[in-house]
Design a protein around this motif. Sequence first.
Motif, PDB file in Angstrom:
ATOM      1  N   PHE A  77      -1.963   4.522  12.876  1.00 29.34           N
ATOM      2  CA  PHE A  77      -3.245   4.215  13.523  1.00 29.34           C
ATOM      3  C   PHE A  77      -3.058   3.219  14.654  1.00 29.34           C
ATOM      4  O   PHE A  77      -3.765   3.269  15.667  1.00 29.34           O
ATOM      5  N   SER A  78      -2.080   2.317  14.504  1.00 30.11           N
ATOM      6  CA  SER A  78      -1.861   1.296  15.533  1.00 30.11           C
ATOM      7  C   SER A  78      -1.217   1.862  16.793  1.00 30.11           C
ATOM      8  O   SER A  78      -1.148   1.176  17.817  1.00 30.11           O
ATOM      9  N   PHE A  79      -0.728   3.111  16.753  1.00 36.54           N
ATOM     10  CA  PHE A  79      -0.093   3.709  17.929  1.00 36.54           C
ATOM     11  C   PHE A  79      -1.117   4.153  18.979  1.00 36.54           C
ATOM     12  O   PHE A  79      -0.801   4.249  20.162  1.00 36.54           O
ATOM     13  N   PHE A  80      -2.338   4.463  18.558  1.00 37.57           N
ATOM     14  CA  PHE A  80      -3.292   5.096  19.465  1.00 37.57           C
ATOM     15  C   PHE A  80      -3.612   4.256  20.705  1.00 37.57           C
ATOM     16  O   PHE A  80      -3.689   4.794  21.820  1.00 37.57           O
ATOM     17  N   PRO A  81      -3.814   2.940  20.587  1.00 38.69           N
ATOM     18  CA  PRO A  81      -4.050   2.155  21.814  1.00 38.69           C
ATOM     19  C   PRO A  81      -2.876   2.216  22.793  1.00 38.69           C
ATOM     20  O   PRO A  81      -3.090   2.230  24.011  1.00 38.69           O
ATOM     21  N   ALA A  82      -1.641   2.271  22.271  1.00 39.35           N
ATOM     22  CA  ALA A  82      -0.479   2.370  23.162  1.00 39.35           C
ATOM     23  C   ALA A  82      -0.455   3.718  23.876  1.00 39.35           C
ATOM     24  O   ALA A  82      -0.073   3.802  25.048  1.00 39.35           O
ATOM     25  N   ILE A  83      -0.855   4.776  23.173  1.00 38.29           N
ATOM     26  CA  ILE A  83      -0.940   6.090  23.815  1.00 38.29           C
ATOM     27  C   ILE A  83      -1.961   6.046  24.950  1.00 38.29           C
ATOM     28  O   ILE A  83      -1.717   6.570  26.049  1.00 38.29           O
ATOM     29  N   ALA A  84      -3.094   5.412  24.693  1.00 35.96           N
ATOM     30  CA  ALA A  84      -4.120   5.288  25.736  1.00 35.96           C
ATOM     31  C   ALA A  84      -3.586   4.503  26.925  1.00 35.96           C
ATOM     32  O   ALA A  84      -3.851   4.853  28.090  1.00 35.96           O
ATOM     33  N   ARG A  85      -2.816   3.455  26.656  1.00 38.52           N
ATOM     34  CA  ARG A  85      -2.275   2.649  27.754  1.00 38.52           C
ATOM     35  C   ARG A  85      -1.293   3.460  28.589  1.00 38.52           C
ATOM     36  O   ARG A  85      -1.279   3.372  29.821  1.00 38.52           O
ATOM     37  N   MET A  86      -0.458   4.264  27.934  1.00 38.93           N
ATOM     38  CA  MET A  86       0.482   5.104  28.668  1.00 38.93           C
ATOM     39  C   MET A  86      -0.261   6.106  29.559  1.00 38.93           C
ATOM     40  O   MET A  86       0.094   6.314  30.723  1.00 38.93           O
ATOM     41  N   LEU A  87      -1.320   6.718  29.018  1.00 40.03           N
ATOM     42  CA  LEU A  87      -2.117   7.644  29.827  1.00 40.03           C
ATOM     43  C   LEU A  87      -2.780   6.925  31.005  1.00 40.03           C
ATOM     44  O   LEU A  87      -2.828   7.453  32.119  1.00 40.03           O
ATOM     45  N   ALA A  88      -3.273   5.730  30.763  1.00 41.70           N
ATOM     46  CA  ALA A  88      -3.919   4.973  31.834  1.00 41.70           C
ATOM     47  C   ALA A  88      -2.925   4.644  32.944  1.00 41.70           C
ATOM     48  O   ALA A  88      -3.271   4.662  34.132  1.00 41.70           O
ATOM     49  N   ILE A  89      -1.678   4.319  32.561  1.00 42.93           N
ATOM     50  CA  ILE A  89      -0.650   4.032  33.568  1.00 42.93           C
ATOM     51  C   ILE A  89      -0.423   5.252  34.445  1.00 42.93           C
ATOM     52  O   ILE A  89      -0.363   5.168  35.676  1.00 42.93           O
ATOM     53  N   LYS A  90      -0.282   6.397  33.815  1.00 41.88           N
ATOM     54  CA  LYS A  90      -0.016   7.622  34.574  1.00 41.88           C
ATOM     55  C   LYS A  90      -1.223   8.049  35.404  1.00 41.88           C
ATOM     56  O   LYS A  90      -1.086   8.428  36.565  1.00 41.88           O
ATOM     57  N   LEU A  91      -2.408   7.993  34.814  1.00 50.46           N
ATOM     58  CA  LEU A  91      -3.601   8.399  35.551  1.00 50.46           C
ATOM     59  C   LEU A  91      -3.941   7.424  36.665  1.00 50.46           C
ATOM     60  O   LEU A  91      -4.575   7.787  37.656  1.00 50.46           O
ATOM     61  N   GLY A  92      -3.534   6.173  36.498  1.00 40.14           N
ATOM     62  CA  GLY A  92      -3.772   5.179  37.544  1.00 40.14           C
ATOM     63  C   GLY A  92      -2.732   5.182  38.645  1.00 40.14           C
ATOM     64  O   GLY A  92      -2.837   4.417  39.607  1.00 40.14           O
ATOM     65  N   ASP A  93      -1.705   6.028  38.520  1.00 38.42           N
ATOM     66  CA  ASP A  93      -0.670   6.143  39.547  1.00 38.42           C
ATOM     67  C   ASP A  93      -1.255   6.885  40.748  1.00 38.42           C
ATOM     68  O   ASP A  93      -1.670   8.041  40.627  1.00 38.42           O
ATOM     69  N   PRO A  94      -1.315   6.250  41.937  1.00 36.19           N
ATOM     70  CA  PRO A  94      -1.922   6.915  43.098  1.00 36.19           C
ATOM     71  C   PRO A  94      -1.253   8.233  43.471  1.00 36.19           C
ATOM     72  O   PRO A  94      -1.884   9.089  44.090  1.00 36.19           O
ATOM     73  N   SER A  95       0.039   8.402  43.105  1.00 35.55           N
ATOM     74  CA  SER A  95       0.723   9.658  43.417  1.00 35.55           C
ATOM     75  C   SER A  95       0.273  10.793  42.509  1.00 35.55           C
ATOM     76  O   SER A  95       0.553  11.961  42.786  1.00 35.55           O
ATOM     77  N   ILE A  96      -0.424  10.475  41.422  1.00 39.32           N
ATOM     78  CA  ILE A  96      -0.912  11.502  40.496  1.00 39.32           C
ATOM     79  C   ILE A  96      -2.420  11.701  40.674  1.00 39.32           C
ATOM     80  O   ILE A  96      -2.896  12.831  40.793  1.00 39.32           O
ATOM     81  N   VAL A  97      -3.172  10.602  40.658  1.00 41.36           N
ATOM     82  CA  VAL A  97      -4.624  10.667  40.871  1.00 41.36           C
ATOM     83  C   VAL A  97      -4.980   9.709  41.999  1.00 41.36           C
ATOM     84  O   VAL A  97      -4.668   8.514  41.917  1.00 41.36           O
ATOM     85  N   GLU A  98      -5.602  10.206  43.034  1.00 42.11           N
ATOM     86  CA  GLU A  98      -5.990   9.351  44.154  1.00 42.11           C
ATOM     87  C   GLU A  98      -6.954   8.263  43.676  1.00 42.11           C
ATOM     88  O   GLU A  98      -7.808   8.514  42.816  1.00 42.11           O
TER      89      GLU A  98
END
Length: 525
Positions: free
Chosen positions: A391-412
Amino acid sequence: MNPDLPRRRFTGGDLNGVLGLVVDNLSILAFLATALVGLFGVPADIVFRRMFPGTALGVLLGNLAYTWMAHRLATRTGRDTVTAMPLGLDAPTSIGMALLVLGPAFAGYRQAGMDATAAGEATWRLGMASLVVMGVLKVVLSFFGGWVQRSVPRAGLLGSIAGIALMLMGFLPLVEIMRVPVVGFAGLGIVLYALVAKRRLPFGLPGVLGAFLVGVLLYYGLGPAGLLGTGYHAPGPWQWRFGIPWPTLHFVDGLAATVPYLPLILPFGLLMVVGGINVTESARAAGDDYRTRDILLVEALATLVAGFCGGVAQTTPYIGQPAYKAMGARLGYTLVTGLVIGLGGVLGYLSNLVEWLPVAVLAPILIFVSIGITTQAFEATPVRYAGAVVFSFFPAIARMLAIKLGDPSIVEPARFAALYADGVHGVSAMAVISILGNGFIITSMVWASFVVAMIDGHVRKAAGIVALGGALTAFGVIHSVDPIGTVYLPWMLDAGARAMVWQFVAAYAALAAVLLMLSLTPRRR
C-alpha cells in the motif's frame, strides 16, 4: 597481541571490495550528472566543478573515519578479520535529489527568466542548503536513533524507501537501459545472473565488474561501427576539471529555497538514520560490533561537511558489510575507495569517467540495488504486514508518473496546466496524480503506519495516524495542491486551490471518524 596483525588487515579480498564500492559510487554520480546535465540542462561545469568535489569529499571523510573505527575495533579485540563498514552515496535519495529537488528547481529558475549559469548557481546553493539541513537533522537524530526506529513501523520506513527504489531507482534507469538495449540488457542479465541468481561468473569475476566490462565492450565495440543507432555518443576529450571543496557559506543563500522541498528533504535524512541502525545490526550479526551511535554520527558529520563544501548528495553506511566480509575485504577497501572517489572529485577525473561511461552501462547496478531494497522491505517485515508495504508504494508510483507527465518533452507545459485544471467531475486525473505524489515519502509512512496499526488491532491508534495525515495535508506537507509540491498556509490560497485542499483534508477526517466508530465494535478477526 600479534605484531603482524596490522599487516594482515589488508587482504586480496579488499580488491573485490574496492571494485564493488567504487563502481557503486560511480554509478550514482553518473546518474546524478546525467539527470542534471542531460535531462534538465544544468551547465556541466557547475555539476562537475561545484557539486562533485564536495559530494566526493563526504565519501572520502566517511570512509576514512570508518577505516579508523575498524582499525580501532581490530586492535581492541585482537582479531584480524574485522571488516570496515562500507560508506558511499545513498542511491535512492541521491536520485531523488536530482529528479525531485535539483532538476525541478533549475527548471523553475529558468522559467523565471534566469540564464543557465545563474540558474545553475542557484540550484547548487539549494543543493548545499538541503544537504546541510539533512546533516543537522541526522546529527540530532543520531542520539535518538532507537526512538525513531520505535516510533515509525518498519513497514512504513522500508516501504517508503522501497517505493523510491522501485520507481525512481529501478524503473527510470530501466527506461535508460532500453534506450540502448543491446548494451544495457546484456549488462542487466549478467547482474541478475551473478547477484540475484547467485551463479558464479568465469574466473570468479565479481558480478558488478563483469556487467561493467561487458557493457563497456559492447558500447565501444559496436557503437563506433554504427550498430547502436543513435544510442552511441563518442566521448569528448579528457579534461582536468579541478575543484577544491573549500568550506563556504553559500548554502545560507539557499536555505529559504529549501522550504518547499522540506517534505522530501527531512524524510531523506530520517531514512538514513534508520538505515544506519539496520546496517549496524547487520554488521554486528556478522561479528563486527560497532557502536550504533558512532556509525550514525560519523555518517551525519560526513554529510554535513559535504554540504558546507558544496556537496549535494548525502552519504550512508551501506547494507552490504557482511557481503564485503564474505569476499575477504578488511580495512583496505574503504581506505582506497575513499581516496579514489575523494581525489577524483578534486582532480576532476570522476567527471571524465562519468562522461565516458553511458548510463546504459551503469544503470544495471542501480536496478540490482533497487531490487535488493524492495526485496528487503518484504523480508525484513513480518509477513502479516506485507499488505501495508504494498500500500505504501502507491504514492511513489504517482510521483513517478508526475515526473514523466511534467516533463516538457512529453507533455507541453500549457497542456499540462490545462489538464491539471480540467476537473469535470471533481478533481482532474492529472491533479490527482500530482497531489498524490507530492510529499510521497511522508504519505507512504502515514499510509503504511495506519494499516499496520489496524493489522495489530490498534484501531484508535490508526485513527490518530489518519488524523495526523489530515493535518499534514492541510499545510501541503503531503498532498500539496501546488504542482511543484510547495508547503503553504491553506487560508492564503486562492478559492479553487483551497477547495481542493479541504476535499483531501475532509477525506482523512472522514476515514478517521469511520475508524473511531469501528474501534467501538467488538474486536473480531
